[in-house]
Design an enzyme around this catalytic site. Structure first.
Site, PDB file in Angstrom:
ATOM      1  N   CYS A   2       1.163  -1.192   0.220  1.00  0.00           N
ATOM      2  CA  CYS A   2       0.005   0.225   0.019  1.00  0.00           C
ATOM      3  C   CYS A   2       0.812   1.380   0.150  1.00  0.00           C
ATOM      4  O   CYS A   2       2.504   1.131   0.359  1.00  0.00           O
ATOM      5  CB  CYS A   2      -1.072  -0.046   1.188  1.00  0.00           C
ATOM      6  SG  CYS A   2      -2.369  -1.318   1.208  1.00  0.00           S
ATOM      7  N   ARG A  27       3.645   0.322  -5.547  1.00  0.00           N
ATOM      8  CA  ARG A  27       3.466  -0.479  -3.659  1.00  0.00           C
ATOM      9  C   ARG A  27       1.873  -1.542  -3.774  1.00  0.00           C
ATOM     10  O   ARG A  27       1.953  -2.288  -2.276  1.00  0.00           O
ATOM     11  CB  ARG A  27       2.957   0.348  -2.839  1.00  0.00           C
ATOM     12  CG  ARG A  27       4.877   0.787  -2.694  1.00  0.00           C
ATOM     13  CD  ARG A  27       4.253   2.463  -1.532  1.00  0.00           C
ATOM     14  NE  ARG A  27       4.307   1.530  -0.169  1.00  0.00           N
ATOM     15  CZ  ARG A  27       5.414   1.641   0.665  1.00  0.00           C
ATOM     16  NH1 ARG A  27       6.801   1.435  -0.040  1.00  0.00           N
ATOM     17  NH2 ARG A  27       5.295   1.233   1.572  1.00  0.00           N
ATOM     18  N   TRP A  75      -2.855  -2.522  -1.659  1.00  0.00           N
ATOM     19  CA  TRP A  75      -2.556  -3.916  -1.740  1.00  0.00           C
ATOM     20  C   TRP A  75      -3.655  -4.474  -0.312  1.00  0.00           C
ATOM     21  O   TRP A  75      -3.319  -4.947   0.915  1.00  0.00           O
ATOM     22  CB  TRP A  75      -1.152  -4.192  -1.304  1.00  0.00           C
ATOM     23  CG  TRP A  75      -0.705  -5.582  -1.865  1.00  0.00           C
ATOM     24  CD1 TRP A  75      -0.703  -6.654  -3.582  1.00  0.00           C
ATOM     25  CD2 TRP A  75      -1.079  -7.027  -1.540  1.00  0.00           C
ATOM     26  NE1 TRP A  75      -0.136  -7.515  -3.692  1.00  0.00           N
ATOM     27  CE2 TRP A  75      -0.491  -7.964  -2.195  1.00  0.00           C
ATOM     28  CE3 TRP A  75      -0.738  -7.302  -0.112  1.00  0.00           C
ATOM     29  CZ2 TRP A  75      -0.651  -9.290  -1.761  1.00  0.00           C
ATOM     30  CZ3 TRP A  75      -0.772  -8.652   0.334  1.00  0.00           C
ATOM     31  CH2 TRP A  75      -0.325  -9.462  -0.683  1.00  0.00           C
ATOM     32  N   ASN A 101      -0.880   2.061   5.937  1.00  0.00           N
ATOM     33  CA  ASN A 101      -0.218   1.248   5.235  1.00  0.00           C
ATOM     34  C   ASN A 101       0.174   0.211   6.572  1.00  0.00           C
ATOM     35  O   ASN A 101       1.106   0.183   7.493  1.00  0.00           O
ATOM     36  CB  ASN A 101       0.861   2.087   4.448  1.00  0.00           C
ATOM     37  CG  ASN A 101       1.563   0.884   3.865  1.00  0.00           C
ATOM     38  OD1 ASN A 101       1.330  -0.327   3.873  1.00  0.00           O
ATOM     39  ND2 ASN A 101       3.113   1.230   4.374  1.00  0.00           N
ATOM     40  N   GLY A 102      -0.366  -1.243   5.980  1.00  0.00           N
ATOM     41  CA  GLY A 102      -0.217  -1.596   7.000  1.00  0.00           C
ATOM     42  C   GLY A 102      -0.844  -2.496   8.068  1.00  0.00           C
ATOM     43  O   GLY A 102      -1.685  -3.403   7.284  1.00  0.00           O
ATOM     44  N   GLU A 470      16.416 -17.844 -10.527  1.00  0.00           N
ATOM     45  CA  GLU A 470      15.399 -16.219 -10.683  1.00  0.00           C
ATOM     46  C   GLU A 470      14.537 -16.409 -11.988  1.00  0.00           C
ATOM     47  O   GLU A 470      14.048 -15.297 -12.134  1.00  0.00           O
ATOM     48  CB  GLU A 470      17.157 -15.315 -10.694  1.00  0.00           C
ATOM     49  CG  GLU A 470      16.528 -13.853 -11.309  1.00  0.00           C
ATOM     50  CD  GLU A 470      15.736 -13.081 -10.499  1.00  0.00           C
ATOM     51  OE1 GLU A 470      15.302 -13.845  -9.376  1.00  0.00           O
ATOM     52  OE2 GLU A 470      15.626 -12.156 -10.691  1.00  0.00           O
ATOM     53  N   LYS A 474      10.658 -14.895 -12.482  1.00  0.00           N
ATOM     54  CA  LYS A 474      10.911 -13.771 -13.295  1.00  0.00           C
ATOM     55  C   LYS A 474       9.699 -14.146 -14.517  1.00  0.00           C
ATOM     56  O   LYS A 474       9.028 -13.391 -14.558  1.00  0.00           O
ATOM     57  CB  LYS A 474      12.460 -13.317 -14.332  1.00  0.00           C
ATOM     58  CG  LYS A 474      12.136 -11.811 -14.466  1.00  0.00           C
ATOM     59  CD  LYS A 474      12.651 -10.815 -13.544  1.00  0.00           C
ATOM     60  CE  LYS A 474      12.373 -11.309 -12.389  1.00  0.00           C
ATOM     61  NZ  LYS A 474      13.232 -10.920 -10.943  1.00  0.00           N
ATOM     62  N   GLU A 477       5.883 -14.781 -12.120  1.00  0.00           N
ATOM     63  CA  GLU A 477       5.250 -14.028 -11.800  1.00  0.00           C
ATOM     64  C   GLU A 477       4.896 -12.654 -13.390  1.00  0.00           C
ATOM     65  O   GLU A 477       3.746 -12.132 -12.826  1.00  0.00           O
ATOM     66  CB  GLU A 477       6.206 -12.953 -10.874  1.00  0.00           C
ATOM     67  CG  GLU A 477       7.714 -12.762 -11.545  1.00  0.00           C
ATOM     68  CD  GLU A 477       8.364 -11.262 -10.399  1.00  0.00           C
ATOM     69  OE1 GLU A 477       9.480 -11.162 -10.330  1.00  0.00           O
ATOM     70  OE2 GLU A 477       7.453 -10.906  -9.359  1.00  0.00           O
ATOM     71  N   HIS A 493      16.187 -36.877 -12.037  1.00  0.00           N
ATOM     72  CA  HIS A 493      15.805 -37.682 -10.365  1.00  0.00           C
ATOM     73  C   HIS A 493      14.154 -37.291  -9.831  1.00  0.00           C
ATOM     74  O   HIS A 493      13.882 -37.274  -8.474  1.00  0.00           O
ATOM     75  CB  HIS A 493      16.320 -37.232  -9.590  1.00  0.00           C
ATOM     76  CG  HIS A 493      17.908 -37.626 -10.041  1.00  0.00           C
ATOM     77  ND1 HIS A 493      18.778 -38.672  -9.652  1.00  0.00           N
ATOM     78  CD2 HIS A 493      19.200 -36.853  -9.851  1.00  0.00           C
ATOM     79  CE1 HIS A 493      19.870 -39.358 -10.194  1.00  0.00           C
ATOM     80  NE2 HIS A 493      19.688 -37.585 -10.386  1.00  0.00           N
ATOM     81  N   LYS A 588       5.535  -4.587  -4.853  1.00  0.00           N
ATOM     82  CA  LYS A 588       6.594  -4.287  -5.098  1.00  0.00           C
ATOM     83  C   LYS A 588       6.932  -4.475  -3.878  1.00  0.00           C
ATOM     84  O   LYS A 588       8.390  -4.127  -3.225  1.00  0.00           O
ATOM     85  CB  LYS A 588       6.952  -2.879  -5.812  1.00  0.00           C
ATOM     86  CG  LYS A 588       8.616  -3.112  -5.718  1.00  0.00           C
ATOM     87  CD  LYS A 588       8.846  -3.094  -7.473  1.00  0.00           C
ATOM     88  CE  LYS A 588      10.284  -2.919  -7.138  1.00  0.00           C
ATOM     89  NZ  LYS A 588      11.257  -4.468  -8.012  1.00  0.00           N
TER      90      LYS A 588
HETATM   91  C1  F6R Z   1      10.668  -9.994  -7.851  1.00  0.00           C
HETATM   92  C2  F6R Z   1      10.836  -9.343  -6.858  1.00  0.00           C
HETATM   93  C3  F6R Z   1      10.703 -10.049  -5.293  1.00  0.00           C
HETATM   94  C4  F6R Z   1      11.623  -9.372  -4.460  1.00  0.00           C
HETATM   95  C5  F6R Z   1      11.382  -9.569  -2.995  1.00  0.00           C
HETATM   96  C6  F6R Z   1      11.524  -9.463  -1.717  1.00  0.00           C
HETATM   97  O1  F6R Z   1      11.320  -9.835  -9.135  1.00  0.00           O
HETATM   98  O2  F6R Z   1      10.899  -8.074  -6.755  1.00  0.00           O
HETATM   99  O3  F6R Z   1      10.893 -11.728  -5.228  1.00  0.00           O
HETATM  100  O4  F6R Z   1      13.024 -10.340  -4.470  1.00  0.00           O
HETATM  101  O5  F6R Z   1      10.197  -9.321  -2.756  1.00  0.00           O
HETATM  102  O6  F6R Z   1      11.949  -8.031  -1.754  1.00  0.00           O
HETATM  103  P1  F6R Z   1      13.112  -6.922  -1.733  1.00  0.00           P
HETATM  104  O7  F6R Z   1      14.520  -6.778  -2.028  1.00  0.00           O
HETATM  105  O8  F6R Z   1      12.653  -5.300  -1.426  1.00  0.00           O
HETATM  106  O9  F6R Z   1      13.212  -7.256  -0.197  1.00  0.00           O
END
Ligand code: F6R
Length: 593
Positions: A2, A27, A75, A101-102, A470, A474, A477, A493, A588
């Site tokens: 949020c 956010r 969010w 927010n929280g 990774e 990506k 998501e 396996h 994010k």
């Molecule tokens: C994936 C992504 C998330 C963040 C994770 C940690 O693309 O962005 O997996 O890496 O939520 O976030 P931070 O790095 O802000 O602690």
């Protein structure tokens, strides 16, 4: 998650708040809302609905001029995504209006204890805050009503509160969730992130936990929850608009992928002055003196941590464990005698990591946060912190922050090593290798041809295995293709049972020693119908390989190998016309556990 923004000053609050919310939409983007003062009726109007800030911009087109306003982009945590649960929320008589927010963990207990006769409009925890403030304001001065409420809350909050009886003030408070106060000639802005302040405030103060603020047009006062005054420590805002806009790119994600070479160069500039490393000696000593490093992180940052482990172990022979923050917070492994905890985080606000840090601080351990946001909670609360210099990362899917994290971890490990290569030269070569690849890439056609199914696999060995993890995160998501990253040798396996006709399997090959093994694993899946393609480093290339990347120093391959996988995710989402920068269900900055 949020985002919240509030403004009080000498210009139209609507513009400041809506612009701020647009920048904070990363956010959370389930719903958006805004409250502005209506001079004619002497009340605060509330506009809110599910959907994006763009919709709110439309619905507030004809709102009256107001020099005070608060807004929110959500969010969802408590309650469905709908208009009722959107913020702002108000108290029973609509005197108090709140954005939050929280998460208030004890909201049900508070309802039962103090608010059993109240009618609630929403399913949210936030509404409880508005109702409590109103209840206490019947016997207490409004500031005391707010601080009394704050003291009852368990969980986390960044809050903005308006009082219809006194429309000349915004009240704000913070605990665990981020909140930044901005000061400028036009007024006071209070927001979840510095980005919302750019263009409106010249200076900022990042609030500490349990701070309570009373803001007026030309004056702001800070208190603790016992109403003792606190000092304002202003710092200059050094961001400008260019870093917060998409520029010539269709999406932030594409822009951020293309920024990666300059991120590596910026890191070199900031970390070195004429070959002398610019890291506090006490940070390097803390790493050197540790008998074990514990890297804690989530998601993409955890994947960067996995590369960090290889770097520290190979370059300086310090044993390293990498832990998922949400697990480490409540289930600690047996710790070594002299551990150092390294928290890797783009946002510096991830609640799972904060839970680890609070506990580590209580137990007196030394911690180092590596983050892109030096004003963040995790930067401020760790023993040491260092910056990633990636610039604001706005796309929800992290790209340039990963490359920055790997680069900074490389510098740390290198500075404690025998320096077996010239890091400056090799990192510069990695930047050039990425640039060369980006200038001639053909990933979109590859994606069209190969990624035609609902699932996909990345395979690799050694460092490439971690890139595969990774790459899979990506792709899933943002394109919603179910993807797994696998150690190439492990597929047989069990997981090979999932390979069917046309299942996409993408091999990552950057180590000549392991190239034959990975290639034979590819043959195994091809024999079972998989459609395979390879991303390889020049020195590993054989005829028929599809994506070739210029060679870089062996330990730096993750920096370049990850880039094609980021573009695979990008184009897979683009082909499916998904919202690339704001994938579904995500936000994010993950500020809830
Ligand atoms: C994936 C992504 C998330 C963040 C994770 C940690 O693309 O962005 O997996 O890496 O939520 O976030 P931070 O790095 O802000 O602690």
């Amino acid at each position: 998650m949020c985002g919240i923004v509030g403004f009080i000053g000498h210009k139209n609050a609507k513009d400041v708040v809506l612009n701020g919310l647009t920048r904070l939409e990363y956010r959370g983007y389930d719903s958006a809302g805004l409250s502005l003062y209506n001079q004619r009726y002497q009340i605060f109007d509330v506009y809110k609905d599910e959907g994006r800030v763009a919709k709110l911009v439309e619905s507030t087109k004809h709102a009256d001029f107001s020099t005070i306003g608060i807004g929110h982009t959500r969010w969802a945590t408590h309650g469905k995504v709908n208009k009722e649960n959107s913020h702002p929320h108000y108290s029973q008589t609509r005197r108090f209006i709140v954005v939050h927010n929280g998460v208030i963990e004890n909201y049900q207990e508070l309802k039962d204890q103090y608010l059993h006769n109240h009618v609630f409009q929403s399913e949210t925890d936030t509404e409880v805050i508005a109702q409590l403030i109103e209840t206490f304001s019947q016997t207490l001065h409004v500031e005391n009503a707010i601080t009394t409420t704050l003291k009852l809350l368990h969980g986390s909050y960044a809050l903005l509160v308006l009082d219809s009886n006194d429309p000349e003030k915004i009240y704000a408070a913070k605990y665990k969730s981020p909140l930044i106060l901005g000061v400028g000639s036009d007024g006071i802005t209070i927001a979840s992130d510095l980005m919302a302040l750019v263009g409106y405030s010249s200076d900022y103060h990042a609030l500490d936990d349990k701070t309570f603020i009373v803001a007026r047009k030309d004056d702001v006062r800070l208190f603790n929850l016992d109403h003792q005054p606190l000092d304002l420590h202003l710092k200059k805002i050094e961001l400008d608009d260019a870093v917060t806009t998409k520029g010539e790119y269709a999406h932030y994600m594409l822009k951020e992928i293309h920024e990666q070479p300059s991120v590596i160069r910026r890191i070199l500039t900031n970390y070195y002055d004429k070959d002398i490393v610019q890291i506090k000696p006490e940070i390097l000593s803390a790493i050197k003196d540790a008998d074990r490093l514990y890297i804690l992180a989530a998601g993409t940052s955890m994947h960067a941590g996995l590369i960090g482990k290889q770097l520290f172990e190979k370059l300086c022979e310090i044993p390293v464990e990498v832990h998922i923050a949400s697990e480490f917070a409540y289930q600690k492994p047996l710790l070594s005698k002299k551990p150092l905890f390294i928290l890797v985080t783009q946002s510096g606000e991830t609640a799972d990591l904060r839970a680890c840090l609070v506990d580590l601080n209580e137990r007196g351990f030394e911690t180092l946060t590596i983050t892109n946001v030096p004003t963040s909670t995790l930067a401020r609360e760790a023993t040491y912190s260092i910056e990633l210099f990636a610039g604001p990362e706005i796309a929800v899917a992290s790209t340039k922050a990963y490359v920055a994290q790997v680069s900074v971890l490389t510098i740390l490990a290198y500075e404690l090593s025998q320096k077996p290569f010239d890091l400056h030269t090799e990192l510069s070569k990695a930047a050039i290798s990425i640039e060369n690849f980006l200038a001639s890439e053909n990933i979109r056609e590859i994606v069209r041809h190969y990624l035609t199914r609902r699932n996909a696999f990345f395979i690799g060995r050694g460092l490439d295995y971690f890139i595969g993890l990774e790459a899979a995160l990506k792709l899933k998501e943002i394109s919603y293709i179910q993807t797994e990253g696998f150690a190439a040798g492990e597929l047989k396996h069990g997981t090979i049972a999932l390979i069917e006709d046309s299942t996409p399997v993408i091999a990552l090959i950057s180590d000549p020693k392991m190239s034959p093994n990975t290639r034979s694993n590819l043959k195994e899946v091809q024999a079972r119908g998989a459609k395979t393609f390879k991303i390889v480093l020049e020195s590993c290339k054989i005829e028929g390989d599809e994506v070739i990347i210029d060679d870089v120093y062996s330990l730096l391959t993750p920096l370049v190998m990850v880039v094609p996988t980021q573009l695979i995710a990008y184009y897979a989402a683009l082909e499916r016309a998904y919202d690339i920068d704001k994938p579904r269900n995500l936000a994010k900055s993950v500020t809830v556990e």
